[in-house]
Enzyme design. Structure first.
Site, PDB file in Angstrom:
ATOM      1  N   THR A 107       8.590  14.294 -16.447  1.00  0.00           N
ATOM      2  CA  THR A 107       7.548  14.435 -15.433  1.00  0.00           C
ATOM      3  C   THR A 107       6.153  14.308 -16.029  1.00  0.00           C
ATOM      4  O   THR A 107       5.316  13.538 -15.548  1.00  0.00           O
ATOM      5  CB  THR A 107       7.683  15.785 -14.710  1.00  0.00           C
ATOM      6  OG1 THR A 107       8.992  15.876 -14.124  1.00  0.00           O
ATOM      7  CG2 THR A 107       6.642  15.923 -13.617  1.00  0.00           C
ATOM      8  N   GLN A 136      10.380  12.125  -9.830  1.00  0.00           N
ATOM      9  CA  GLN A 136       9.064  12.608 -10.272  1.00  0.00           C
ATOM     10  C   GLN A 136       8.218  11.465 -10.816  1.00  0.00           C
ATOM     11  O   GLN A 136       8.655  10.736 -11.706  1.00  0.00           O
ATOM     12  CB  GLN A 136       9.227  13.684 -11.343  1.00  0.00           C
ATOM     13  CG  GLN A 136       9.962  14.930 -10.886  1.00  0.00           C
ATOM     14  CD  GLN A 136      11.437  14.892 -11.208  1.00  0.00           C
ATOM     15  OE1 GLN A 136      12.047  13.820 -11.266  1.00  0.00           O
ATOM     16  NE2 GLN A 136      12.015  16.052 -11.419  1.00  0.00           N
ATOM     17  N   GLN A 158       7.090  12.006  -5.055  1.00  0.00           N
ATOM     18  CA  GLN A 158       7.421  13.314  -5.620  1.00  0.00           C
ATOM     19  C   GLN A 158       6.477  13.639  -6.779  1.00  0.00           C
ATOM     20  O   GLN A 158       6.219  12.800  -7.631  1.00  0.00           O
ATOM     21  CB  GLN A 158       8.869  13.338  -6.109  1.00  0.00           C
ATOM     22  CG  GLN A 158       9.322  14.689  -6.638  1.00  0.00           C
ATOM     23  CD  GLN A 158      10.818  14.732  -6.941  1.00  0.00           C
ATOM     24  OE1 GLN A 158      11.566  13.832  -6.556  1.00  0.00           O
ATOM     25  NE2 GLN A 158      11.252  15.779  -7.602  1.00  0.00           N
ATOM     26  N   ASP A 159       5.955  14.876  -6.783  1.00  0.00           N
ATOM     27  CA  ASP A 159       5.091  15.351  -7.881  1.00  0.00           C
ATOM     28  C   ASP A 159       3.825  14.498  -8.026  1.00  0.00           C
ATOM     29  O   ASP A 159       3.463  14.079  -9.125  1.00  0.00           O
ATOM     30  CB  ASP A 159       5.859  15.366  -9.204  1.00  0.00           C
ATOM     31  CG  ASP A 159       6.964  16.411  -9.229  1.00  0.00           C
ATOM     32  OD1 ASP A 159       7.208  17.033  -8.184  1.00  0.00           O
ATOM     33  OD2 ASP A 159       7.581  16.598 -10.280  1.00  0.00           O
ATOM     34  N   ASP A 182       7.412  18.703  -3.631  1.00  0.00           N
ATOM     35  CA  ASP A 182       6.571  19.394  -4.627  1.00  0.00           C
ATOM     36  C   ASP A 182       5.359  18.550  -5.011  1.00  0.00           C
ATOM     37  O   ASP A 182       4.982  18.482  -6.186  1.00  0.00           O
ATOM     38  CB  ASP A 182       7.387  19.716  -5.884  1.00  0.00           C
ATOM     39  CG  ASP A 182       8.638  20.520  -5.591  1.00  0.00           C
ATOM     40  OD1 ASP A 182       8.666  21.233  -4.582  1.00  0.00           O
ATOM     41  OD2 ASP A 182       9.596  20.435  -6.387  1.00  0.00           O
ATOM     42  N   ARG A 239       7.368  26.317  -2.307  1.00  0.00           N
ATOM     43  CA  ARG A 239       8.455  27.042  -2.959  1.00  0.00           C
ATOM     44  C   ARG A 239       7.999  27.382  -4.383  1.00  0.00           C
ATOM     45  O   ARG A 239       7.165  26.672  -4.967  1.00  0.00           O
ATOM     46  CB  ARG A 239       9.746  26.231  -2.976  1.00  0.00           C
ATOM     47  CG  ARG A 239       9.692  24.906  -3.724  1.00  0.00           C
ATOM     48  CD  ARG A 239      11.071  24.271  -3.769  1.00  0.00           C
ATOM     49  NE  ARG A 239      11.057  22.966  -4.451  1.00  0.00           N
ATOM     50  CZ  ARG A 239      12.171  22.293  -4.765  1.00  0.00           C
ATOM     51  NH1 ARG A 239      13.361  22.803  -4.465  1.00  0.00           N
ATOM     52  NH2 ARG A 239      12.100  21.120  -5.366  1.00  0.00           N
ATOM     53  N   TRP A 241       7.923  27.433  -8.120  1.00  0.00           N
ATOM     54  CA  TRP A 241       8.422  26.813  -9.345  1.00  0.00           C
ATOM     55  C   TRP A 241       8.614  27.891 -10.414  1.00  0.00           C
ATOM     56  O   TRP A 241       9.527  27.822 -11.229  1.00  0.00           O
ATOM     57  CB  TRP A 241       7.445  25.733  -9.801  1.00  0.00           C
ATOM     58  CG  TRP A 241       7.879  24.955 -10.997  1.00  0.00           C
ATOM     59  CD1 TRP A 241       9.142  24.862 -11.508  1.00  0.00           C
ATOM     60  CD2 TRP A 241       7.062  24.123 -11.827  1.00  0.00           C
ATOM     61  NE1 TRP A 241       9.163  24.038 -12.612  1.00  0.00           N
ATOM     62  CE2 TRP A 241       7.894  23.572 -12.825  1.00  0.00           C
ATOM     63  CE3 TRP A 241       5.704  23.807 -11.824  1.00  0.00           C
ATOM     64  CZ2 TRP A 241       7.415  22.721 -13.810  1.00  0.00           C
ATOM     65  CZ3 TRP A 241       5.225  22.939 -12.804  1.00  0.00           C
ATOM     66  CH2 TRP A 241       6.079  22.406 -13.782  1.00  0.00           C
TER      67      TRP A 241
END
Length: 321
Positions: A107, A136, A158-159, A182, A239, A241
C-alpha cells in the site's frame, strides 16, 4: 566615515532587495518548455533544503505522469495549479504490482505523491492514482506536519488518500475526494471543511482511521457533502483500522448510500470500546441517526466548543501563506 556609512547602507539596501526577491520569486513548471522546468519533480528538487520562507511552484495545465516525492528537507513548499481539473499529477502503481526486484509494492509503495516536507500546501491541483479498481492504490501520501490543501481533487478507488503521519496535522478545504474502500485512511489528525466526499460504485467505507490513543482527534468533517454513485445503503462512514480510531461528522449532508448503522467495527467487538465515532446535525437521506450502532455518539451543540481548528490542531491555525 561618511563613505563607510554610505557603503553600509547600500549593502543593507541590496540585502533587503535580495531577500525580497528571494521571497517573491516563483518557479514555473510547464510541459511545453515555457517555464523553468518541464517536470514537477525537477521543480521539487530545485527547492533549497531547509529554506525558511515559502517556495511557490506554479504548475501549468497538463497531465504530469510522475511518481513524486517531496523530501523532509523541502519545507514550506506551495504548489499552485493553473486549473484544478486540468492540472493533474498522476501515476498508476498499486499494492500488488511488482517492483524491479519482483516484490509487491504494498500500500505505502503504491502512492503517486509522497509528502514528507513540513508546511506543504497545494491549490488547484488534482492528485490521482490512475491504476483503477485493482485494490490498494494511493494517490496522495502525507507525513509532513501542517499540510494544507485547498480546491484540490484526490482521485482513486481503494485507499485514495493516506493521511500517514501519526503526529501530522492536515487541513483540506473545498476539496473533492473520491473512492470506494477505506479511501481516507491513516493516523493523522485531519480536518475536511466544505469538501465533497464521493463514494464510487461498489460501496465500502469512507474512513479507516488509525489514530493513536495519545491523540484526542482523528478525522473531523465540517459542513461536507457525502454523495456519489455507490448503491443505496452500501457505504459505512468509517471502520477502525486501529483500536483508537476517531472520526466525527459535523453538519454534514449524507447521501442515500450511507448505511443506517453508520459504523463498522472491522470484525472486532473490542474496537467498540475504544473507537470514537460521532455525528452532529447530520442531514440528508443517509442521516438515519436513530439506526446508528449503539457504540457511536450523537453530539450536542455544547460539544462543538471542542471542535475549533485551534483545539483540533493543538494551536495551529491553517491559513493561506
Amino acid at each position: 566615515m561618511k563613505v563607510g556609512y554610505l557603503f553600509f547602507f547600500v549593502g543593507v539596501l541590496f540585502f533587503q532587495m535580495e531577500k525580497a526577491f528571494g521571497q517573491d520569486r516563483k518557479l514555473m513548471v510547464a510541459q511545453d518548455g515555457s517555464g523553468d522546468y518541464r517536470t514537477v519533480q525537477e521543480a521539487l528538487n530545485a527547492v533549497p533544503d531547509f529554506r525558511k520562507v515559502v517556495t511557490v511552484i506554479w504548475i501549468k495545465n497538463g497531465i504530469y505522469k510522475e511518481k513524486l516525492n517531496l523530501s523532509a528537507s523541502k519545507k514550506l513548499v506551495k504548489l499552485i495549479g493553473e486549473n484544478v481539473e486540468r492540472t493533474i499529477l498522476t501515476y498508476d502503481d498499486y499494492a500488488a504490482k511488482k517492483n524491479f526486484f519482483g516484490e509487491e509494492m504494498g500500500t505505502s509503495g503504491s502512492s503517486s505523491f509522497y509528502v514528507y516536507g513540513e508546511e506543504f500546501s497545494a491549490e488547484n491541483i488534482t492528485f490521482e492514482n490512475s491504476s483503477g479498481p485493482v485494490g490498494q492504490a494511493v494517490a496522495l501520501w502525507i507525513a509532513g506536519d501542517k499540510a494544507q490543501f485547498r480546491n484540490c481533487r484526490m482521485l482513486g478507488f481503494q485507499d485514495t488518500l493516506y493521511t500517514y503521519g501519526g503526529g501530522s496535522r492536515q487541513y483540506f478545504k473545498n476539496c473533492y475526494i473520491e473512492g470506494t474502500v477505506d479511501f481516507i485512511f491513516g493516523s493523522a489528525t485531519a480536518v475536511f471543511e466544505d469538501c465533497q466526499i464521493y463514494c464510487k460504485k461498489g460501496g465500502g467505507y469512507i474512513t479507516a482511521s488509525s489514530s493513536p490513543d495519545t491523540l484526542k482527534y482523528g478525522y473531523v468533517f465540517l459542513n461536507c457533502v457525502i454523495d456519489g454513485d455507490a448503491p443505496e445503503h452500501s457505504v459505512y462512514l468509517g471502520r477502525p483500522w486501529r483500536p483508537y480510531a476517531k472520526a466525527v461528522y459535523l453538519n454534514c449532508s449524507l447521501g442515500k448510500m450511507i448505511r443506517g448503522e453508520g459504523w463498522n467495527n472491522w470484525g472486532k467487538e473490542s474496537n467498540e470500546k475504544t473507537a470514537y465515532y460521532a455525528e452532529y446535525a447530520s442531514k440528508g437521506p443517509g442521516a438515519a441517526t436513530q439506526k446508528r450502532v449503539a457504540w457511536s455518539r450523537q453530539l450536542q451543540a455544547a460539544d462543538l466548543e471542542d471542535y475549533t481548528l485551534a483545539k483540533i490542531f493543538r494551536g495551529w491555525q491553517p491559513g493561506l501563506k
